[in-house]
Design an enzyme around this catalytic site. Structure first.
Site, PDB file in Angstrom:
ATOM      1  N   HIS A 196      13.538  52.115 -37.084  1.00  0.00           N
ATOM      2  CA  HIS A 196      13.761  50.898 -35.778  1.00  0.00           C
ATOM      3  C   HIS A 196      12.948  49.985 -35.329  1.00  0.00           C
ATOM      4  O   HIS A 196      11.620  50.729 -36.543  1.00  0.00           O
ATOM      5  CB  HIS A 196      13.173  52.504 -34.492  1.00  0.00           C
ATOM      6  N   CYS A 254      -2.144  63.312 -27.473  1.00  0.00           N
ATOM      7  CA  CYS A 254      -2.456  62.081 -28.874  1.00  0.00           C
ATOM      8  C   CYS A 254      -3.232  61.047 -28.485  1.00  0.00           C
ATOM      9  O   CYS A 254      -3.563  60.019 -27.164  1.00  0.00           O
ATOM     10  CB  CYS A 254      -1.186  62.092 -29.282  1.00  0.00           C
TER      11      CYS A 254
END
Length: 730
Positions: free
Chosen positions: A65, A234
């Protein structure tokens, strides 16, 4: 996604052997429909995104993408490979490939595609149907959601039931376990990428496996299921945070336990209910960045791993935490977090939260103050006091001339100083509203500099920005828009509101107040200046690095954070640094001259206090103040007041905001400056020795020379805290 994919954009027999060839084959279909204007340019953008991080996911899925100026509208193409194509996933090649194309700058479109696709890819029935479908139009309809996947085998999970709060529960009517929707597993392909953000609000990521589901899985009806709370996070807070949450929730449901996850992602986070945490039997931390408010979970069996472990082996983690619970292994209490991590905790009063918000901004600003101020001071030391009038080093720099090097250091320091107010405002807002507060905070701080509102404007801008973001986050919005809130909606609206208020409403009054205060400082002479020095000295020594100390320090650094500070501002900076050095130096001297009045631990702390005090780290005296506050703090304040007053009387000046004795060569009237410090140290030392010598003493257990302690009980609770606070830089 009704217009993003059609049958023409589906290739069920993708014959490409490499990810580059697969991207080209799918991109050609986009180009044929006029959605890609420059095929090679678009493929270069896809390759650049792929180089940042592989876009392959476990389960045979690849999601190349990018955003590109060669894309006319958001588009999705799908290919199915019989042989499989390597997209870098740990479990092997991908047979389902989705090419996502979004126009440049269209973050909202990009996120919409990723989030919609992610929701479907978490459904095993959906991926199975894509592998079985034999018609391009049917595949496109399946991806768009026009046609549901074929019914699965008996016993598959029923669709989830959503509550008003967005928490997924079991479908009690049928007794089947609930599925968790809204996780962003597919968006893991975008982890670490600047062109993507997660599509979920943090509340949607907190899912609960209900007791009905647990009873079904375990075959019991009366026994309370094992309960686990988990935190996932994260570095970018985009995809892996939510993938780990989804993986843990699914594993918990399969194991028949109640598992609740708090996702600390890019859109901020919603703290778990304290009652849920208290009732938990174990804790799982799956994180790659520090867990905020970690001390909430102290005293429980805990498994602490990286976020990918939460994705790849959730069943093992659950078994591990259950084993620890059976063995009675628990974690000790953890140290308090940073001001940002602890801001706004449940049960705190507004005054406490306000102090933490302000302190968070100051704590992030101080390194810029130190670096910029010392660079500017070195520039003056090397190039002389006319260096501020030197031309830009981009136009004139001679390697062999000291003046050029002085100008270089001065100009670098000036740039660093330019960040002070934006950083202050930005991180006040961050302390209030987490990451979404940074943009409006920095914008408001920069505007404060533009309109000459200075530090007062920065304080106001930070508080306003945080409040605006908190207000926006409380507005109920459709689920489809939640993914773009942290990267588009919140920054746009909050920055506009803060900018309007700073430019049009409150900026001018604050700028006038700032100018009035500056003019007043510049006019201080004689007795007034001496009294101000004494007051600043008292503040610097009152809480030894705490809020009052920081107020005095910030007040002083604000005056010198300009290219050409006034003489009064440099005198104030000198007085503040001198007073801040007094407490640790005095404690070090007292433990040297009258060691028997101190415990063995305090005498050891006294050795370190010499260096800390000489380096202008007031916190070096904290262990002494914590053990005996009624004697140490008043003594320190008296010495600090004497030093501050003498420094102002002697007319000592200082351009550097930090450094202690190491910047004495940069101080105006350095000899008298050192006399002022020595006088304050002597006053504090004498008072401490006298006050400690007046108390009734008994030997402390531990052998000869171990020291003495008070008989009285008034100081006992405080004395128990001695040495628990570590010194940190001002």
């Amino acid at each position: 996604m009704s217009e993003m994919i059609t049958a023409d954009l589906v290739d069920l027999d993708l014959s490409a052997e490499t990810k580059e060839a697969a991207a080209r084959a799918l991109a050609e279909r986009m180009a044929a429909k006029g959605r890609v204007t420059d095929l090679d340019g678009f493929l270069a953008d896809v390759a650049a995104r792929e180089a940042q991080m592989p876009t392959g996911l476990d389960g045979g899925i690849g999601i190349p993408h990018c955003r590109s100026e060669h894309v006319t509208e958001p588009t999705l193409a799908f290919g199915r490979s019989a042989a499989g194509i390597d997209f870098g996933a740990p479990d092997g090649p991908a047979d389902l490939i989705f090419l996502i194309a979004a126009p440049a700058g269209a973050d909202d479109a990009h996120l919409t595609i990723l989030s919609s696709l992610a929701r479907q890819l978490m459904n095993a029935e959906f991926t199975s149907a894509l592998r079985a479908v034999d018609d391009a139009a049917a595949a496109a309809a399946l991806i768009r959601g026009d046609a549901p996947p074929a019914a699965g085998a008996a016993g598959t999970a029923a669709p989830p039931a959503k509550t008003e709060t967005g928490v997924t529960t079991a479908t009690e009517a049928t007794g089947t376990g609930a599925t968790t929707t809204g996780a962003t597993g597919a968006a893991a392909a975008a982890e670490g990428s600047p062109d993507s953000q997660d599509s979920h609000d943090s509340q949607d990521s907190v899912a609960v496996s209900a007791a009905a589901s647990a009873d079904t899985a375990t075959g019991t009806t009366g026994e309370r299921p094992f309960r686990i709370v988990a935190v996932t996070s994260c570095p970018t807070g985009i995809a892996h945070t939510y993938m780990a949450a989804e993986s843990l929730e699914n594993a918990g449901r399969a194991a028949g336990i109640e598992l609740v996850v708090e996702t600390q992602g890019s859109a901020g986070f919603t703290r778990l209910d304290p009652a849920v945490v208290a009732a938990a039997d174990g804790v799982i931390f799956a994180h790659d960045v520090p867990v905020r408010d970690r001390d909430r979970f102290a005293g429980k069996p805990t498994v602490d791993v990286g976020v990918k472990a939460g994705i790849n082996r959730p069943t093992e983690l659950i078994s591990e935490v259950r084993g620890k619970a059976e063995r009675g292994e628990v974690t000790a209490g953890s140290a308090p977090g940073t001001p940002v991590e602890r801001s706004g905790a449940s049960g705190e009063g507004y005054g406490t939260m306000l102090r933490k918000w302000l302190m968070s901004g100051v704590s992030y600003m101080v390194p810029f103050v130190a670096a910029g101020g010392l660079l500017i001071a070195l520039g003056f030391a090397i190039g002389g006091y006319q260096i501020n009038k030197a031309p830009s080093v981009m136009d004139h720099f001679v390697w062999t001339q000291a003046d050029s090097w002085g100008a270089l250091l001065f100009q670098i320091g000036g740039v660093a100083f330019g960040f002070l107010v934006p950083v202050l405002a930005g991180y006040i807002a961050y302390g209030m509203a987490d990451r979404p507060g940074i943009v409006p905070g920095f914008v408001g701080g920069a505007i404060s500099l533009t309109i000459n509102a200075g530090f007062l404007g920065g304080l106001a801008a930070g508080l306003i920005a945080g409040g605006v973001v908190i207000g926006i986050q409380k507005v109920r919005i459709p689920a489809a828009l939640r993914g773009i809130m942290p990267v588009v909606v919140i920054p746009l609206i909050s920055a506009a509101i803060v900018g309007f208020l700073m430019f049009v409403v409150i900026g001018k009054p604050i700028a006038s107040a700032q100018k009035g205060m500056t003019d007043w400082l510049n006019g201080l002479t004689g007795t007034n200046a001496v009294l101000l020095g004494a007051l600043l000295g008292l503040m610097m020594c009152f809480d030894l690095g705490g809020p009052v100390n920081k107020v005095a320090y910030t007040f002083a650094t604000a005056g010198i954070a300009v290219a050409s500070p006034s003489d009064s501002a440099m005198k104030i900076m000198a007085a503040v640094m001198a007073a801040g050095m007094v407490p640790p130096l005095a404690m070090a001297l007292a433990t040297t001259v009258r060691g028997r009045l101190f415990t063995l631990t305090e005498r050891e702390n006294g050795k370190a206090a010499w260096v800390l005090g000489a380096s202008f780290i007031s916190e070096g005296a904290i262990p002494f103040a914590a053990a005996d506050p009624l004697r140490v703090i008043p003594s320190a304040m008296a010495g600090g007041a004497v030093t501050g007053a003498l420094s102002m009387t002697f007319g000592a000046t200082l351009r550097a905001p930090h450094g202690g004795i190491f910047v004495v060569p940069l101080i105006g009237n350095p000899f008298l400056y050192l006399i002022a410090i020595a006088a304050g140290v002597c006053v504090t030392t004498a008072l401490v020795v006298v006050l400690k010598g007046m108390r009734k003493q008994v030997p402390v257990d531990g052998g000869a020379g171990a020291g003495v302690a008070d008989v009285g009980v008034a100081d006992a609770p405080i004395a128990a805290k001695a040495g628990t606070t570590e010194p940190v830089a001002v």
